[in-house]
Design a protein around this motif. Structure first.
Motif, PDB file in Angstrom:
ATOM      1  N   ALA A 113       0.948  -1.153  -0.184  1.00  0.00           N
ATOM      2  CA  ALA A 113       0.056   0.250  -0.013  1.00  0.00           C
ATOM      3  C   ALA A 113       0.843   1.099  -0.166  1.00  0.00           C
ATOM      4  O   ALA A 113       0.485   2.255  -0.683  1.00  0.00           O
ATOM      5  CB  ALA A 113      -1.144   0.095   1.018  1.00  0.00           C
ATOM      6  N   GLY A 114       2.114   1.320   0.744  1.00  0.00           N
ATOM      7  CA  GLY A 114       2.798   2.364   0.802  1.00  0.00           C
ATOM      8  C   GLY A 114       3.626   2.651  -0.603  1.00  0.00           C
ATOM      9  O   GLY A 114       3.593   3.675  -1.038  1.00  0.00           O
ATOM     10  N   LEU A 115       3.695   1.562  -1.251  1.00  0.00           N
ATOM     11  CA  LEU A 115       4.562   1.593  -2.462  1.00  0.00           C
ATOM     12  C   LEU A 115       3.469   2.367  -3.408  1.00  0.00           C
ATOM     13  O   LEU A 115       3.826   3.122  -4.523  1.00  0.00           O
ATOM     14  CB  LEU A 115       5.115   0.394  -3.121  1.00  0.00           C
ATOM     15  N   TYR A 116       2.134   1.931  -3.421  1.00  0.00           N
ATOM     16  CA  TYR A 116       1.122   2.143  -4.333  1.00  0.00           C
ATOM     17  C   TYR A 116       0.882   3.656  -4.163  1.00  0.00           C
ATOM     18  O   TYR A 116       0.733   4.574  -5.035  1.00  0.00           O
ATOM     19  CB  TYR A 116      -0.131   1.436  -4.079  1.00  0.00           C
ATOM     20  N   TYR A 117       0.637   4.212  -2.903  1.00  0.00           N
ATOM     21  CA  TYR A 117       0.770   5.382  -2.531  1.00  0.00           C
ATOM     22  C   TYR A 117       1.588   6.340  -3.014  1.00  0.00           C
ATOM     23  O   TYR A 117       1.517   7.359  -3.324  1.00  0.00           O
ATOM     24  CB  TYR A 117       0.364   5.687  -1.016  1.00  0.00           C
ATOM     25  N   THR A 118       3.032   5.934  -2.822  1.00  0.00           N
ATOM     26  CA  THR A 118       4.080   6.489  -3.310  1.00  0.00           C
ATOM     27  C   THR A 118       3.794   6.890  -4.867  1.00  0.00           C
ATOM     28  O   THR A 118       4.497   7.784  -5.483  1.00  0.00           O
ATOM     29  CB  THR A 118       5.655   6.018  -3.152  1.00  0.00           C
ATOM     30  N   HIS A 119       3.545   5.780  -5.550  1.00  0.00           N
ATOM     31  CA  HIS A 119       3.481   5.800  -7.046  1.00  0.00           C
ATOM     32  C   HIS A 119       2.540   6.701  -7.433  1.00  0.00           C
ATOM     33  O   HIS A 119       2.727   7.568  -8.414  1.00  0.00           O
ATOM     34  CB  HIS A 119       3.011   4.272  -7.517  1.00  0.00           C
ATOM     35  N   LEU A 123       2.875  10.276  -9.790  1.00  0.00           N
ATOM     36  CA  LEU A 123       2.235  10.712 -10.733  1.00  0.00           C
ATOM     37  C   LEU A 123       1.619  12.109 -10.404  1.00  0.00           C
ATOM     38  O   LEU A 123       1.416  12.937 -11.394  1.00  0.00           O
ATOM     39  CB  LEU A 123       1.128   9.534 -10.978  1.00  0.00           C
ATOM     40  N   HIS A 124       1.008  12.190  -9.348  1.00  0.00           N
ATOM     41  CA  HIS A 124       0.335  13.618  -9.058  1.00  0.00           C
ATOM     42  C   HIS A 124       1.333  14.562  -9.044  1.00  0.00           C
ATOM     43  O   HIS A 124       0.767  15.585  -9.591  1.00  0.00           O
ATOM     44  CB  HIS A 124      -0.332  13.326  -7.709  1.00  0.00           C
ATOM     45  N   THR A 125       2.337  14.351  -8.573  1.00  0.00           N
ATOM     46  CA  THR A 125       3.453  15.385  -8.494  1.00  0.00           C
ATOM     47  C   THR A 125       3.764  15.811 -10.056  1.00  0.00           C
ATOM     48  O   THR A 125       4.077  16.762 -10.480  1.00  0.00           O
ATOM     49  CB  THR A 125       4.756  15.023  -7.635  1.00  0.00           C
ATOM     50  N   VAL A 126       4.081  14.704 -10.751  1.00  0.00           N
ATOM     51  CA  VAL A 126       4.394  14.812 -12.255  1.00  0.00           C
ATOM     52  C   VAL A 126       3.353  15.582 -13.009  1.00  0.00           C
ATOM     53  O   VAL A 126       3.853  16.470 -13.772  1.00  0.00           O
ATOM     54  CB  VAL A 126       4.804  13.407 -13.109  1.00  0.00           C
ATOM     55  N   SER A 127       2.175  15.205 -12.750  1.00  0.00           N
ATOM     56  CA  SER A 127       0.992  15.962 -13.343  1.00  0.00           C
ATOM     57  C   SER A 127       0.877  17.484 -12.978  1.00  0.00           C
ATOM     58  O   SER A 127       1.029  18.222 -13.969  1.00  0.00           O
ATOM     59  CB  SER A 127      -0.386  15.336 -12.964  1.00  0.00           C
ATOM     60  N   ASP A 129       3.690  19.098 -12.093  1.00  0.00           N
ATOM     61  CA  ASP A 129       4.750  19.874 -12.744  1.00  0.00           C
ATOM     62  C   ASP A 129       4.539  20.161 -14.211  1.00  0.00           C
ATOM     63  O   ASP A 129       4.886  21.273 -14.700  1.00  0.00           O
ATOM     64  CB  ASP A 129       6.128  19.017 -12.465  1.00  0.00           C
ATOM     65  N   ARG A 130       3.818  19.144 -14.735  1.00  0.00           N
ATOM     66  CA  ARG A 130       3.567  19.352 -16.174  1.00  0.00           C
ATOM     67  C   ARG A 130       2.652  20.435 -16.398  1.00  0.00           C
ATOM     68  O   ARG A 130       2.707  21.330 -17.178  1.00  0.00           O
ATOM     69  CB  ARG A 130       2.819  18.045 -16.846  1.00  0.00           C
ATOM     70  N   GLU A 131       1.512  20.631 -15.326  1.00  0.00           N
ATOM     71  CA  GLU A 131       0.588  21.744 -15.503  1.00  0.00           C
ATOM     72  C   GLU A 131       1.386  22.886 -15.420  1.00  0.00           C
ATOM     73  O   GLU A 131       0.891  23.953 -16.152  1.00  0.00           O
ATOM     74  CB  GLU A 131      -0.517  21.452 -14.519  1.00  0.00           C
ATOM     75  N   GLN A 132       2.292  23.130 -14.522  1.00  0.00           N
ATOM     76  CA  GLN A 132       2.956  24.199 -13.961  1.00  0.00           C
ATOM     77  C   GLN A 132       3.792  24.696 -15.291  1.00  0.00           C
ATOM     78  O   GLN A 132       4.078  25.924 -15.573  1.00  0.00           O
ATOM     79  CB  GLN A 132       3.581  24.103 -12.771  1.00  0.00           C
ATOM     80  N   ALA A 133       4.457  23.641 -15.797  1.00  0.00           N
ATOM     81  CA  ALA A 133       5.364  23.835 -17.190  1.00  0.00           C
ATOM     82  C   ALA A 133       4.480  24.490 -18.329  1.00  0.00           C
ATOM     83  O   ALA A 133       4.773  25.353 -18.701  1.00  0.00           O
ATOM     84  CB  ALA A 133       6.266  22.714 -17.294  1.00  0.00           C
ATOM     85  N   ASP A 134       3.235  23.838 -18.384  1.00  0.00           N
ATOM     86  CA  ASP A 134       2.456  24.461 -19.284  1.00  0.00           C
ATOM     87  C   ASP A 134       2.000  25.881 -19.116  1.00  0.00           C
ATOM     88  O   ASP A 134       2.096  26.759 -20.164  1.00  0.00           O
ATOM     89  CB  ASP A 134       1.208  23.536 -19.510  1.00  0.00           C
ATOM     90  N   LEU A 135       1.725  26.121 -17.986  1.00  0.00           N
ATOM     91  CA  LEU A 135       1.284  27.493 -17.726  1.00  0.00           C
ATOM     92  C   LEU A 135       2.501  28.422 -17.678  1.00  0.00           C
ATOM     93  O   LEU A 135       2.261  29.589 -18.616  1.00  0.00           O
ATOM     94  CB  LEU A 135       0.849  27.668 -16.088  1.00  0.00           C
ATOM     95  N   THR A 136       3.629  28.160 -17.498  1.00  0.00           N
ATOM     96  CA  THR A 136       4.906  28.919 -17.574  1.00  0.00           C
ATOM     97  C   THR A 136       5.118  29.044 -18.983  1.00  0.00           C
ATOM     98  O   THR A 136       5.585  30.255 -19.632  1.00  0.00           O
ATOM     99  CB  THR A 136       6.164  28.046 -16.872  1.00  0.00           C
ATOM    100  N   ARG A 137       4.963  28.013 -19.793  1.00  0.00           N
ATOM    101  CA  ARG A 137       5.320  28.144 -21.151  1.00  0.00           C
ATOM    102  C   ARG A 137       4.123  29.113 -22.028  1.00  0.00           C
ATOM    103  O   ARG A 137       4.534  29.848 -22.868  1.00  0.00           O
ATOM    104  CB  ARG A 137       5.064  26.642 -21.928  1.00  0.00           C
TER     105      ARG A 137
END
Length: 437
Positions: A113-119, A123-127, A129-137
């Protein structure tokens, strides 16, 4: 020794641990109730729809189930070999082994469960970061766009050129902004060409007897650059720049890149478009009377209803162009390539088609009265419904058995002889002689 008398390594009896865990579960449920109580004046929210509540309840139920199984499990799974009272060391070994395995299983589930939560967190962090990068772009693109527009409005040519090429870069980097950039550049071209500039007539001292010579004002570099950018964009993205009803305003548009341009009803009388790139351009009902279109490329252009009387189109390329109901009276089309063009209902009275390639051209109801067809290639051309056509015209052209002629002309002896002459020359790999010889 009874099950209640068993204790964990801390020395506390198992029943004490059960009470502790039950107390923690009660506190967890109390927290859930307080956290999701209905505020005054707000619609009641179903707490079970909240992911955190569902996870908390699942953990609570799992903890209770674990304690119960840990406590009574050995007797449920191996009651035949474990005494209920007066336990012996052998019973303790079985109970300890069961509980050790259960703890190991629980530890594995918790670790998974800990590994799943970490995963999921990753993914949430990556998403994010991508949204922030898109906003910056997007912010950067907006800033670049504003600066480019400022440059485009400058009085200095090099700054306007910089603004145009900056907009082209934005168009490449940001696909969703390309349509906006195309509209801006098209508007810039329209407004620049709409400023009327009279053509000047001058007399060359070396050829004064020839009379005055018309001198057009050269197209300004920023406008030419904008046309080139629009032409490249049309070829890559198939976005048509809106240049409807533009006027040349006495400017020289030779070799201009107008590929795919939307130029319906454009006013291009006497326009100088030598060598212009007009592939797939939309020129419906455009006025091109007297236009200079020598060597211009109009492949697959739409010229339906265009007025092209007296147009000069030496060696122009009109392959598969749509010229239905176009007016081409007295147009000069020597050596023009009209392969596959549609000239249904077109007027070609007095047009010069010397050595023009009319292979597979559609000429249904086209008017060819007094048109020059000397050495025009009529292979696979359908002339059965053409108007104003005479046997003398066909006798001057390159005509073959694949050419569909009106019955009265097909039966003419000179026409039959000309067909035989052209077929014999083709079989020998030679050019047919000029008609009439």
């Amino acid at each position: 020794m009874s099950p209640a008398a068993l204790s964990w390594p801390s020395g506390l009896p198992l029943t004490t641990w059960v009470w502790i865990i039950e107390g923690l579960v009660a506190l967890l449920l109390a927290w859930v109730a307080i956290r999701f109580r209905r505020p005054q004046g707000r619609r009641r929210e179903n707490p079970l729809r909240n992911r955190a509540v569902r996870a908390s309840l699942l953990i609570a139920v799992g903890a209770v189930a674990f304690v119960v199984v840990f406590w009574r499990g050995p007797w449920w799974f191996d009651s035949a070999h474990i005494r209920s009272r007066a336990l012996q060391p052998a019973d303790g070994v079985v109970i300890t082994g069961f509980r050790t395995g259960l703890v190991a299983l629980a530890a594995g589930i918790i670790a998974g469960a800990g590994l799943y939560y970490t995963h999921r967190s990753h993914l949430h962090t990556v998403s994010k970061d991508r949204e922030q990068a898109d906003l910056t772009r997007e912010g950067q693109v907006t800033g670049r766009y504003v600066e480019a527009i400022k440059l485009l409005a400058s009085d200095k040519i090099h700054e306007r050129l910089g603004g145009i090429y900056s907009l082209e870069r934005i168009m490449r980097d940001s696909g969703k902004d390309s349509a906006t950039v195309v509209e801006v550049l098209a508007a810039y071209v329209r407004t620049s060409l709409d400023k009327h500039v009279e053509a000047r007539s001058v007399i060359d001292p070396d050829s004064a007897a020839a009379g005055p010579v018309t001198v057009l004002k050269p197209l300004k570099e920023p406008v030419r650059a904008a046309l080139n950018v629009l032409g490249r964009n049309t070829a890559q993205r198939n976005r048509r720049p809106d240049l409807r009803s533009i006027k040349t305003g006495g400017r020289d548009l030779s070799e201009a890149d107008l590929r795919g341009a939307w130029m319906t009803k454009a006013q291009l009388t006497d326009a100088h478009l030598r060598g212009a790139k007009l592939q797939e351009a939309i020129l419906e009902d455009a006025v091109l009377a007297g236009a200079q279109l020598e060597k211009a490329d109009l492949t697959r252009a739409n010229l339906k209803g265009a007025w092209m009387q007296d147009a000069h189109m030496l060696k122009a390329v009109l392959r598969y162009a749509k010229l239905t109901e176009a007016t081409l009276n007295k147009a000069k089309l020597p050596y023009a390539d009209l392969t596959g063009a549609d000239l249904t209902g077109a007027e070609l009275k007095g047009a010069n088609l010397f050595h023009a390639d009319l292979t597979t051209v559609r000429l249904i109801r086209a008017d060819l009265k007094h048109a020059t067809l000397t050495m025009a290639d009529l292979e696979k051309t359908d002339l059965t419904e053409t108007e104003g056509l005479t046997a003398e015209q066909i006798h001057q052209a390159k005509v073959y058995t694949s050419t569909n002629l009106p019955p009265d002309i097909a039966g003419d002896p000179q026409v039959r002889a000309r067909i035989a002459q052209c077929e014999a020359a083709r079989a020998a790999g030679e050019e047919p002689p000029t008609g009439g010889r």
